[in-house]
Every structure is written in C-alpha cells, then in structure tokens.
Motif scaffolding. Structure first.
Motif, PDB file in Angstrom:
ATOM      1  N   VAL A  33     -52.234  75.511  49.588  1.00  0.00           N
ATOM      2  CA  VAL A  33     -52.768  75.460  48.161  1.00  0.00           C
ATOM      3  C   VAL A  33     -51.627  75.731  47.149  1.00  0.00           C
ATOM      4  N   LEU A  34     -51.174  74.821  46.714  1.00  0.00           N
ATOM      5  CA  LEU A  34     -50.121  74.864  45.620  1.00  0.00           C
ATOM      6  C   LEU A  34     -50.452  74.869  44.124  1.00  0.00           C
ATOM      7  N   TYR A  35     -49.715  75.757  43.339  1.00  0.00           N
ATOM      8  CA  TYR A  35     -49.830  75.417  41.801  1.00  0.00           C
ATOM      9  C   TYR A  35     -48.627  74.990  41.161  1.00  0.00           C
ATOM     10  N   PRO A  36     -48.941  74.385  39.916  1.00  0.00           N
ATOM     11  CA  PRO A  36     -47.484  74.125  39.396  1.00  0.00           C
ATOM     12  C   PRO A  36     -46.399  75.208  39.229  1.00  0.00           C
ATOM     13  N   GLN A  37     -46.606  76.207  39.451  1.00  0.00           N
ATOM     14  CA  GLN A  37     -45.674  77.372  39.467  1.00  0.00           C
ATOM     15  C   GLN A  37     -44.821  77.244  41.086  1.00  0.00           C
ATOM     16  N   ASP A  38     -45.401  76.325  42.077  1.00  0.00           N
ATOM     17  CA  ASP A  38     -44.585  76.162  43.255  1.00  0.00           C
ATOM     18  C   ASP A  38     -43.949  74.807  43.038  1.00  0.00           C
ATOM     19  N   PHE A  39     -43.600  74.222  41.770  1.00  0.00           N
ATOM     20  CA  PHE A  39     -42.704  73.131  41.852  1.00  0.00           C
ATOM     21  C   PHE A  39     -41.583  73.339  42.526  1.00  0.00           C
ATOM     22  N   ILE A  40     -41.000  74.449  42.974  1.00  0.00           N
ATOM     23  CA  ILE A  40     -39.722  74.552  43.530  1.00  0.00           C
ATOM     24  C   ILE A  40     -39.759  73.957  45.102  1.00  0.00           C
ATOM     25  N   TYR A  41     -40.885  73.973  45.635  1.00  0.00           N
ATOM     26  CA  TYR A  41     -41.158  73.494  46.591  1.00  0.00           C
ATOM     27  C   TYR A  41     -41.020  71.867  46.737  1.00  0.00           C
ATOM     28  N   LEU A  42     -41.629  71.180  45.784  1.00  0.00           N
ATOM     29  CA  LEU A  42     -41.484  69.830  45.528  1.00  0.00           C
ATOM     30  C   LEU A  42     -39.943  69.568  45.153  1.00  0.00           C
ATOM     31  N   ALA A  43     -39.360  70.299  44.655  1.00  0.00           N
ATOM     32  CA  ALA A  43     -37.744  70.111  44.462  1.00  0.00           C
ATOM     33  C   ALA A  43     -36.948  70.179  45.670  1.00  0.00           C
ATOM     34  N   GLY A  44     -37.466  71.223  46.594  1.00  0.00           N
ATOM     35  CA  GLY A  44     -36.961  71.141  47.940  1.00  0.00           C
ATOM     36  C   GLY A  44     -37.289  69.898  48.783  1.00  0.00           C
ATOM     37  N   LEU A  45     -38.331  69.522  48.510  1.00  0.00           N
ATOM     38  CA  LEU A  45     -38.668  68.127  49.237  1.00  0.00           C
ATOM     39  C   LEU A  45     -38.018  67.086  49.030  1.00  0.00           C
ATOM     40  N   LEU A  46     -37.873  66.919  47.860  1.00  0.00           N
ATOM     41  CA  LEU A  46     -36.931  65.788  47.159  1.00  0.00           C
ATOM     42  C   LEU A  46     -35.635  65.938  47.510  1.00  0.00           C
ATOM     43  N   VAL A  47     -35.004  67.325  47.689  1.00  0.00           N
ATOM     44  CA  VAL A  47     -33.641  67.471  48.096  1.00  0.00           C
ATOM     45  C   VAL A  47     -33.468  66.862  49.600  1.00  0.00           C
ATOM     46  N   ILE A  48     -34.356  67.305  50.542  1.00  0.00           N
ATOM     47  CA  ILE A  48     -34.525  67.107  51.792  1.00  0.00           C
ATOM     48  C   ILE A  48     -34.681  65.718  52.074  1.00  0.00           C
ATOM     49  N   CYS A  49     -35.417  64.937  51.214  1.00  0.00           N
ATOM     50  CA  CYS A  49     -35.419  63.336  51.528  1.00  0.00           C
ATOM     51  C   CYS A  49     -34.185  62.731  50.896  1.00  0.00           C
ATOM     52  N   ALA A  50     -33.573  63.082  49.852  1.00  0.00           N
ATOM     53  CA  ALA A  50     -32.242  62.580  49.573  1.00  0.00           C
ATOM     54  C   ALA A  50     -31.298  62.673  50.649  1.00  0.00           C
ATOM     55  N   LEU A  51     -31.180  64.144  51.213  1.00  0.00           N
ATOM     56  CA  LEU A  51     -30.130  64.277  52.213  1.00  0.00           C
ATOM     57  C   LEU A  51     -30.409  63.474  53.489  1.00  0.00           C
ATOM     58  N   ALA A  52     -31.610  63.462  53.812  1.00  0.00           N
ATOM     59  CA  ALA A  52     -31.994  62.520  55.135  1.00  0.00           C
ATOM     60  C   ALA A  52     -31.434  61.046  54.858  1.00  0.00           C
ATOM     61  N   LEU A  53     -31.593  60.419  53.409  1.00  0.00           N
ATOM     62  CA  LEU A  53     -31.245  59.340  53.483  1.00  0.00           C
ATOM     63  C   LEU A  53     -29.973  59.217  53.517  1.00  0.00           C
ATOM     64  N   PHE A  54     -29.124  60.205  52.841  1.00  0.00           N
ATOM     65  CA  PHE A  54     -27.647  60.036  53.117  1.00  0.00           C
ATOM     66  C   PHE A  54     -27.319  60.055  54.542  1.00  0.00           C
ATOM     67  N   LEU A  55     -27.772  60.919  55.221  1.00  0.00           N
ATOM     68  CA  LEU A  55     -27.456  61.269  56.521  1.00  0.00           C
ATOM     69  C   LEU A  55     -27.725  59.887  57.349  1.00  0.00           C
ATOM     70  N   PHE A  56     -29.009  59.293  57.310  1.00  0.00           N
ATOM     71  CA  PHE A  56     -29.398  58.042  58.110  1.00  0.00           C
ATOM     72  C   PHE A  56     -28.419  56.819  57.742  1.00  0.00           C
ATOM     73  N   THR A  57     -28.134  56.714  56.271  1.00  0.00           N
ATOM     74  CA  THR A  57     -27.322  55.860  55.803  1.00  0.00           C
ATOM     75  C   THR A  57     -25.627  55.924  56.346  1.00  0.00           C
ATOM     76  N   ARG A  65     -54.939  71.335  38.210  1.00  0.00           N
ATOM     77  CA  ARG A  65     -53.637  71.734  38.649  1.00  0.00           C
ATOM     78  C   ARG A  65     -53.455  72.570  39.693  1.00  0.00           C
ATOM     79  N   ARG A  66     -54.047  71.938  40.794  1.00  0.00           N
ATOM     80  CA  ARG A  66     -53.969  72.412  42.289  1.00  0.00           C
ATOM     81  C   ARG A  66     -53.485  71.356  43.033  1.00  0.00           C
ATOM     82  N   PHE A  67     -52.874  71.624  44.084  1.00  0.00           N
ATOM     83  CA  PHE A  67     -52.242  70.462  45.192  1.00  0.00           C
ATOM     84  C   PHE A  67     -52.728  70.957  46.564  1.00  0.00           C
ATOM     85  N   TYR A  68     -53.551  70.376  47.263  1.00  0.00           N
ATOM     86  CA  TYR A  68     -53.983  70.811  48.491  1.00  0.00           C
ATOM     87  C   TYR A  68     -53.276  69.948  49.557  1.00  0.00           C
ATOM     88  N   ILE A  69     -52.586  70.490  50.514  1.00  0.00           N
ATOM     89  CA  ILE A  69     -51.742  69.760  51.466  1.00  0.00           C
ATOM     90  C   ILE A  69     -52.229  70.385  52.672  1.00  0.00           C
TER      91      ILE A  69
END
Length: 472
Positions: free
Chosen positions: A79-103, A71-75
């Motif tokens: 070093v991120l833990y499951p408690q750092d899920f907010i960063y994954l959520a932020g990354l997904l939001v960034i990807c979605a907005l980038a997709l909207f922008l480029f489209t 339960r550790r993510f090395y980037i």
C-alpha cells in the motif's frame, strides 16, 4: 555583329512541388515463422496481464488499484501513498535503463515485440484479416467500387474494432476505479462522467492508433525511432540484409543455377517488403522506420527453403558480423562489451536498491506539525507544555495500535494518550501534549526533541524530529 538575344522560356502553368509526401496505405502480408511466433506469444502474454490483472483480488480488494481519490496505490501486498513517489521514480529509471540495455544488445526489441502500439496494431490487423482477407484481398476490396459486400465487411470490421477498443478503455479505467464496481455501474448505467470520458478517450486512442495511424505512429510520432541510433553501435543485433550474398538480385526458376546466371541469392520477390508493418525495404539497409520485428527474416527464410538456398539472407546480426563474416558464436562473444556491462551493472544496482528499500520499508508514516495556536504555555504546577499534531498513516491492511514517546530533554513526558489506534490503510490526526518540569527546563529557546512511535503488533518503529520551545 549584333549580340545574340537570350530568351527565357515562361511556363504558363508552373509545376507544383508538394512539400509533403502523400500517405500510402501499408497492407502487411500474413507471415509465419520463428519471430512471428514470438510476437504472438508476447501479444498473448501482455494482453492476459493487462486484461486479467484488473480482475484479480487480493483479500477483500483489487490486487492492483491506483485509488486517486483516496490517494492510495495498492500493488498486491503493498500500500503506497503519494509520499512514496520515490518508488515510482525508481521504477521509471529501471524501465529506461532496461530499454537502453536491450537496445544496445539487440536493437528495437521493445518496438517490435512488446510496444502497445505494435501489440494492438497486430490485434487489429488480425481482426481485419479475418473479415476482409489477406493482403491481396484487402487491396482489391479497397480498390473496388462501392457495393453491399464492401459496406458489410467494412462496417463489421469497424464494429469489432470499436468493441475491442471500448473494452480496452474500460479495463484501463478499471485500474483507477475498482473494476467490479465499475462493471456494476456500467450495467446499471450509473457510470460517473469522468469514468465515461476516460473510457471513451482511451478507447478512441486505441481505435485511432491501431486501426488507422498504425505505422505512422512509429515513423512520425514516436520519439524512440529518432534517438535509437544513439544507442546502436556496430555490435548491436539488428535486422540486416546480406548484400554480399544477395546481390545482384533477380528472378529465376527454382532449379536454376544462380552462379551461372551471375545472380545472388535474392530472387527479387519483394515479399520482405510486403510483410513489413512499416512498408520499408530492408534491402536498402538500416532505416529508422524499422521496428526490428523480424517479419522480413521469417518470410525470407521461407523463400530460401523453397529455393533450396541456405537461410539467413535476412537475419538478426551485427554490422561487424555482417562485414567480417563472423559466425553466431563470434557475434555473441561481442555482446558483453563495456557499454552493455555498464548498463547492466547500473540496472542491477538500482533494481536491488529498490527491492531492498521496499523490503525494509516501514509500514507506517508519521508527520509532526506544531500547534499554531500556542507556541508554549505554562500549565498547573509550573510545567512547560508544547502541543503537537501528529498525522499517523497506517500503510498496512490491518487495524494497528501505536505507542507514542518523546525524548531529547530531561523530564520530557507525554501527558496526552500514549497509545492511539489507526484503521487499516487509513490516516489519523492525533493531538499530543509534551511537558517538562519547570526546574528541569533548560535555558529558554528552541530545543531539539524526537518523537518515537512504535507499532505494538510488530517491531516497526519511526523516529521523527521536532523542537520544544521554552519561554525565555
């Protein structure tokens, strides 16, 4: 007069009306040009990143590893833990907005140039062309009766597809199990059952989607094709056919005067249809099947060059630019319109916020849990004691020492060990005892306090709240 009798004809064999259209195999023709060069550049870029990053080392570990068991993510350096899920959520939001922008700016750029389905389909088509030949040769081979040549070519093609697909599945699993250890397990035939399952599952998905389904994934399975029109407007760059210039279409000799014959620039060669990976005719206007790859624009420009006509019969342009005959400069001036500015501003704000949060992130975490065995107790000397359990998670890749302190009540002291050590990228449970003198104790009940932990080899510190219970 007798009434005329009406006769209703009865068909002995009523015609069958199929509810589903039979699938027609698409044989994309080889094409070269500006957009095709960009597609292959992105194929190389994305695949070098995918297959190469798994083998990169960062110190003594894999640079990018999602260790689900620990339960550790090395980037890289994080070093991120499951408690750092907010960063994954932020990354997904960034990807979605980038997709909207480029489209909103340039249509389905993601689909045509970077989508894994498009990239792997292009790779599988390249393998197919190398073995079976270009469009005409493949069509002839498929229509030919069974023969030794057909068997060998088909067999060899599927073997190459299968090897590449398994390599893709192996690399995918290598991001969750250290790939060097996974390679040794493969060589010694000691791979775990789940590792074998996911290698085969991901390999089969790649083999089926890129080798057989291909354009059907884009046309029928991908939801993006269905809601893309909601992000388009009349100033979005899309692949378009200039019907005012191209119609009426018709074949003619190379040196013929099209105007004298009453013809437009389109010579009805159908090459734009032959190179399309989804098999559509761009001359019929914008269609949801179009992935915006620009292959039809490349091949049409080549035909225009041979005919001595100006390029751009099929090109990336906007509906407004095409209708009003705008120049390229006029079209690009419409790019910075309100919806694009909103997408860009929100994307920039969230990206900066995520980057700032990661930069200021505390390199360790603390969870405070009260001891359930005793709410509070009176110890020698009449002092009142509460016991807590602290989980300290060291998110750095170095051995760390932490100092423990507490505040919130007069005379509150830590009577257990005030310093603890935690191994690199590890967590440790520590029992902490807090006491207050009896004469310093306030009225009975629950009193808020704070634990303060400080990293001795740095400036990082964490403050966590809890309560101290005093018997009434």
């Amino acid at each position: 007069m007798s009434a005329e009798r009406k006769v209703i004809p009865i068909q002995a064999e009523p015609a069958l009306v199929p509810l589903f259209e039979a699938h027609k195999t698409v044989y994309p023709r080889t094409v070269g040009g500006f957009f095709q060069n960009w597609r292959w550049a992105l194929v190389w870029l994305t695949q070098l990143a995918f297959y190469g990053t798994a083998w990169l080392q960062w110190g003594e570990r894999q640079a990018l590893l999602f260790d689900l068991q620990a339960r550790r993510f090395y980037i890289f350096g994080l070093v991120l833990y499951p408690q750092d899920f907010i960063y994954l959520a932020g990354l997904l939001v960034i990807c979605a907005l980038a997709l909207f922008l480029f489209t909103a700016v340039a249509g389905r750029l993601w689909c045509g140039f970077s989508c894994p389905q498009t990239v792997y389909t292009e790779i599988f088509l390249w393998i197919e062309r190398r073995i079976e030949g270009d469009r005409g040769a493949r069509m002839k081979l498929d229509a030919a009766p069974f023969s030794a040549e057909k068997l060998v070519k088909k067999w060899f093609k599927h073997v190459c597809w299968g090897v590449f697909a398994l390599w893709t599945g192996f690399t995918f699993v290598g991001y969750f199990t250290p790939i060097r250890a996974l390679a040794m397990s493969f060589i010694t035939t000691r791979m775990g059952p789940w590792e074998v399952f996911w290698v085969l599952f991901y390999g089969l998905a790649t083999y089926g989607n890129a080798g057989f389904l291909r354009e059907q994934v884009c046309k029928y399975m991908c939801p993006y094709a269905r809601f893309q029109s909601a992000m388009f407007d009349r100033d979005t760059l899309i692949v378009s056919y200039d019907s005012a210039r191209g119609e009426p279409r018709g074949s003619r000799p190379r040196n013929a005067d099209a105007a004298a014959r009453g013809l437009g620039s389109c010579i009805a060669c159908t090459l734009c249809v032959q190179v399309c990976p989804t098999g559509i005719d761009i001359r019929n206007g914008l269609q949801y099947e179009c992935i915006g790859c620009g292959a039809c624009a490349d091949v049409c420009d080549g035909v225009m060059d041979k005919m001595g006509y100006a390029r751009g019969l099929v090109k990336f342009t906007t509906q407004q630019g095409l209708a009003r005959g705008w120049s390229r400069a006029q079209i690009w001036r419409r790019v910075l319109r309100p919806r694009v500015l909103v997408y860009a501003a929100v994307l920039l704000a969230i990206s900066l916020g995520l980057a700032l949060s990661l930069a200021l992130r505390t390199p360790f975490k603390v969870d405070v849990v009260r001891d359930r065995g005793a709410m509070a107790r009176i110890v020698a000397g009449g002092a009142i004691e509460n016991v807590y359990r602290l989980q300290i998670m060291n998110a750095t890749e170095a051995h760390q020492r932490f100092a423990i302190a507490a505040s919130g009540l007069p005379g509150l002291v830590v009577t257990s060990e005030p310093e603890v050590e935690v191994d690199a990228t590890a967590s440790r449970w520590v029992a902490v005892r807090l006491q207050v003198p009896q004469q310093a104790a306030a009225a009975g009940g629950s009193h808020p306090i704070h634990f303060e932990l400080r990293m001795l080899d740095g400036d990082a510190h964490v403050r966590e709240k809890s309560v101290f219970l005093i018997p009434r």
